[in-house]
Enzyme design. Structure first.
Site, PDB file in Angstrom:
ATOM      1  N   HIS A  10      -9.632   1.484  14.880  1.00 14.85           N
ATOM      2  CA  HIS A  10      -8.221   1.265  15.202  1.00 14.85           C
ATOM      3  C   HIS A  10      -7.486   2.570  15.517  1.00 14.85           C
ATOM      4  CE1 HIS A  10      -8.332  -2.915  13.026  1.00 14.85           C
ATOM      5  NE2 HIS A  10      -8.993  -2.902  14.157  1.00 14.85           N
ATOM      6  N   ASP A  46      -6.160   6.836   8.625  1.00 12.01           N
ATOM      7  CA  ASP A  46      -5.627   7.893   7.766  1.00 12.01           C
ATOM      8  C   ASP A  46      -6.450   9.182   7.774  1.00 12.01           C
ATOM      9  OD1 ASP A  46      -7.881   7.155   6.217  1.00 12.01           O
ATOM     10  OD2 ASP A  46      -6.686   5.793   4.986  1.00 12.01           O
ATOM     11  N   ASN A  91      -9.363   2.094   9.265  1.00  8.37           N
ATOM     12  CA  ASN A  91      -8.294   2.946   8.761  1.00  8.37           C
ATOM     13  C   ASN A  91      -7.935   4.054   9.748  1.00  8.37           C
ATOM     14  OD1 ASN A  91      -8.519   1.313   6.588  1.00  8.37           O
ATOM     15  ND2 ASN A  91      -9.505   2.811   5.244  1.00  8.37           N
ATOM     16  N   PRO A 113      -0.617   2.261   0.744  1.00 11.82           N
ATOM     17  CA  PRO A 113      -0.720   0.813   0.509  1.00 11.82           C
ATOM     18  C   PRO A 113      -1.582   0.130   1.565  1.00 11.82           C
ATOM     19  CG  PRO A 113       1.509   1.418   1.248  1.00 11.82           C
ATOM     20  CD  PRO A 113       0.748   2.696   1.087  1.00 11.82           C
ATOM     21  N   ASP A 114      -2.196  -1.001   1.206  1.00 13.32           N
ATOM     22  CA  ASP A 114      -2.907  -1.772   2.226  1.00 13.32           C
ATOM     23  C   ASP A 114      -1.896  -2.607   3.012  1.00 13.32           C
ATOM     24  OD1 ASP A 114      -2.330  -4.006   0.681  1.00 13.32           O
ATOM     25  OD2 ASP A 114      -4.407  -4.421   0.127  1.00 13.32           O
ATOM     26  N   PHE A 115      -2.370  -3.488   3.871  1.00  9.91           N
ATOM     27  CA  PHE A 115      -1.449  -4.242   4.730  1.00  9.91           C
ATOM     28  C   PHE A 115      -1.041  -5.573   4.125  1.00  9.91           C
ATOM     29  CE2 PHE A 115      -3.548  -1.305   7.506  1.00  9.91           C
ATOM     30  CZ  PHE A 115      -2.508  -0.842   8.288  1.00  9.91           C
ATOM     31  N   ARG A 116      -2.039  -6.337   3.624  1.00  9.01           N
ATOM     32  CA  ARG A 116      -1.800  -7.754   3.339  1.00  9.01           C
ATOM     33  C   ARG A 116      -1.695  -8.112   1.865  1.00  9.01           C
ATOM     34  NH1 ARG A 116      -4.616  -7.091   7.838  1.00  9.01           N
ATOM     35  NH2 ARG A 116      -3.707  -8.008   9.712  1.00  9.01           N
TER      36      ARG A 116
HETATM   37  P1  OAD Z   1      -5.755  -5.630   4.506  1.00  3.50           P
HETATM   38  O1  OAD Z   1      -4.500  -5.224   3.816  1.00  3.50           O
HETATM   39  O2  OAD Z   1      -5.709  -6.829   5.368  1.00  3.50           O
HETATM   40  O3  OAD Z   1      -6.905  -5.876   3.430  1.00  3.50           O
HETATM   41  C1  OAD Z   1      -7.144  -4.948   2.394  1.00  3.50           C
HETATM   42  C2  OAD Z   1      -8.097  -5.581   1.399  1.00  3.50           C
HETATM   43  O4  OAD Z   1      -8.423  -4.619   0.421  1.00  3.50           O
HETATM   44  C3  OAD Z   1      -7.488  -6.794   0.683  1.00  3.50           C
HETATM   45  O5  OAD Z   1      -8.428  -7.842   0.701  1.00  3.50           O
HETATM   46  C4  OAD Z   1      -7.242  -6.277  -0.736  1.00  3.50           C
HETATM   47  O6  OAD Z   1      -7.418  -7.267  -1.715  1.00  3.50           O
HETATM   48  C5  OAD Z   1      -8.308  -5.213  -0.864  1.00  3.50           C
HETATM   49  N1  OAD Z   1      -7.978  -4.127  -1.789  1.00  3.50           N
HETATM   50  C6  OAD Z   1      -6.782  -3.564  -2.055  1.00  3.50           C
HETATM   51  N2  OAD Z   1      -6.905  -2.565  -2.940  1.00  3.50           N
HETATM   52  C7  OAD Z   1      -8.226  -2.497  -3.257  1.00  3.50           C
HETATM   53  C8  OAD Z   1      -8.998  -1.669  -4.120  1.00  3.50           C
HETATM   54  N3  OAD Z   1      -8.450  -0.684  -4.847  1.00  3.50           N
HETATM   55  N4  OAD Z   1     -10.318  -1.888  -4.174  1.00  3.50           N
HETATM   56  C9  OAD Z   1     -10.901  -2.869  -3.467  1.00  3.50           C
HETATM   57  N5  OAD Z   1     -10.225  -3.678  -2.634  1.00  3.50           N
HETATM   58  C10 OAD Z   1      -8.905  -3.489  -2.516  1.00  3.50           C
HETATM   59  O7  OAD Z   1      -6.272  -4.339   5.292  1.00  3.50           O
HETATM   60  P2  OAD Z   1      -7.400  -4.281   6.435  1.00  3.50           P
HETATM   61  O8  OAD Z   1      -8.425  -5.319   6.222  1.00  3.50           O
HETATM   62  O9  OAD Z   1      -7.832  -2.873   6.538  1.00  3.50           O
HETATM   63  O10 OAD Z   1      -4.687  -2.945  12.085  1.00  3.50           O
HETATM   64  O11 OAD Z   1      -6.528  -4.655   7.699  1.00  3.50           O
HETATM   65  C11 OAD Z   1      -7.104  -4.654   8.975  1.00  3.50           C
HETATM   66  C12 OAD Z   1      -6.124  -4.247  10.031  1.00  3.50           C
HETATM   67  O12 OAD Z   1      -4.929  -5.032   9.936  1.00  3.50           O
HETATM   68  C13 OAD Z   1      -5.602  -2.832   9.908  1.00  3.50           C
HETATM   69  O13 OAD Z   1      -6.503  -1.876  10.433  1.00  3.50           O
HETATM   70  C14 OAD Z   1      -4.328  -2.878  10.693  1.00  3.50           C
HETATM   71  C15 OAD Z   1      -3.796  -4.179  10.189  1.00  3.50           C
HETATM   72  O14 OAD Z   1      -2.951  -4.855  11.065  1.00  3.50           O
HETATM   73  C16 OAD Z   1      -3.836  -2.532  13.028  1.00  3.50           C
HETATM   74  O15 OAD Z   1      -2.739  -2.156  12.766  1.00  3.50           O
HETATM   75  C17 OAD Z   1      -4.358  -2.604  14.417  1.00  3.50           C
END
Ligand code: OAD
Ligand code: ZN
Length: 281
Positions: free
Chosen positions: A132, A115, A113, A38-41
């Site tokens: 990171h 991973d 990432n 899963p992503d974060f936000r």
């Molecule tokens: P986020 O979860 O903030 O953002 C992920 C983005 O990817 C969102 O804008 C989603 O809409 C988009 N997304 C999700 N699934 C997708 C898909 N299949 N295709 C295209 N887009 C998709 O994650 P990051 O930006 O990576 O840091 O977050 C940055 C940092 O915040 C991470 O490295 C982590 C976190 O806190 C640390 O822990 C230091």
């Protein structure tokens, strides 16, 4: 609209002809979602929304150094859930980056990432940067003493806290994943100058919410073609116009799932056969 169509056509033309020779790619959690991470936000399914059951003051505390020093259990629990047995497979988007490497067009892939899917996709270590950090090494969070990575992983599996071997310290051990309150991976400063040389910038699967990584697009000049491939706009998360991929002569926002968008780009470039060769069965 018309101008988007035009920029997209220029993008495909530039890729096909090999006109872009220094492609810089910035990635985030969105590119690993189709791998099952899963992503974060994202509101419903993101890690930060799932962390509610951890009863943290704030979800981000799980990656915050001061919080970890007092309450390492939360991050250990997260790590156990995150590092599933057998690991995850790289996605078509990772293999597209690999394809650009094979063509000699990839300058650098800066990723947030942790991973290790870049490595799994066969991207060379000198062509990506894990800003990171990663789970590739471990150390005491108090005195920085290098500690054994496998022992750390064992503790994560057992649900116990691995502590510094220095009796007078006993700080909890953490991997080289970068927490809020820590410096980025030193490799970030080494590879950052490569971003300046971009003749094409691709930003894929990130909300661009976290500094200093989200400042990287500013290193590329206004005339350079810059393309955001993401499920949602990054305007609000990044707090203003600096990451506005939705207006300007050389900017393009392609909204959608990155694997779908990438497959379309590959098809439009006529690269399907080559792409299929590097994709695993
Ligand atoms: P986020 O979860 O903030 O953002 C992920 C983005 O990817 C969102 O804008 C989603 O809409 C988009 N997304 C999700 N699934 C997708 C898909 N299949 N295709 C295209 N887009 C998709 O994650 P990051 O930006 O990576 O840091 O977050 C940055 C940092 O915040 C991470 O490295 C982590 C976190 O806190 C640390 O822990 C230091
Ligand atoms: Zn220590």
């Amino acid at each position: 609209d018309q101008s988007n169509k035009l920029i997209y056509e220029l993008l495909i033309k530039g890729l096909r002809s090999g006109a872009y020779k220094n492609i810089v790619i910035l990635t985030g959690a969105g590119i690993s979602v189709s791998a099952g991470i899963p992503d974060f936000r994202s509101p419903e399914c993101g890690i930060y929304s799932k962390l509610k059951e951890y009863n943290l003051p704030q979800p981000e505390d799980v990656f915050t150094l001061d919080y970890f020093k007092q309450h390492p259990e939360a991050f250990y629990r997260f790590s156990k859930e995150f590092n599933k047995a057998g690991g995850y497979e790289a996605t078509p988007t990772h293999y597209f980056i690999r394809l650009l490497q094979e063509k000699g067009l990839l300058r650098i892939n800066m990723t947030q990432n942790i991973d290790n899917l870049e490595e799994k996709a066969g991207i060379n270590a000198d062509l990506f940067c894990q800003a990171h950090g990663s789970y590739n090494a471990a150390h005491c969070c108090k005195c920085d003493k290098i500690m054994d990575l496998d022992t750390f992983k064992q503790h994560v599996n057992e649900g116990t806290i691995y502590r510094c071997s220095d009796e007078s310290c006993l700080g909890p051990v953490k991997p080289t994943v970068v927490f809020f309150g820590e410096q980025l991976n030193p490799d970030f400063d080494i590879k950052l100058p490569l971003v300046h040389s971009a003749d094409l910038l691709l930003v894929i699967g990130t909300s661009l919410a976290v500094q200093p990584f989200n400042l990287l697009p500013l290193l590329v000049d206004e005339q350079t073609h810059s393309v955001l491939i993401n499920l949602e706009s990054t305007k609000k998360a990044s707090g203003g116009s600096i990451h506005d991929f939705e207006s300007g002569d050389a900017k393009l926002f392609i909204q959608g799932k990155c694997d779908d968008v990438i497959r379309q780009i590959v098809a439009d470039c006529g690269w399907e056969a080559e792409f299929d060769k590097i994709l695993p069965e």
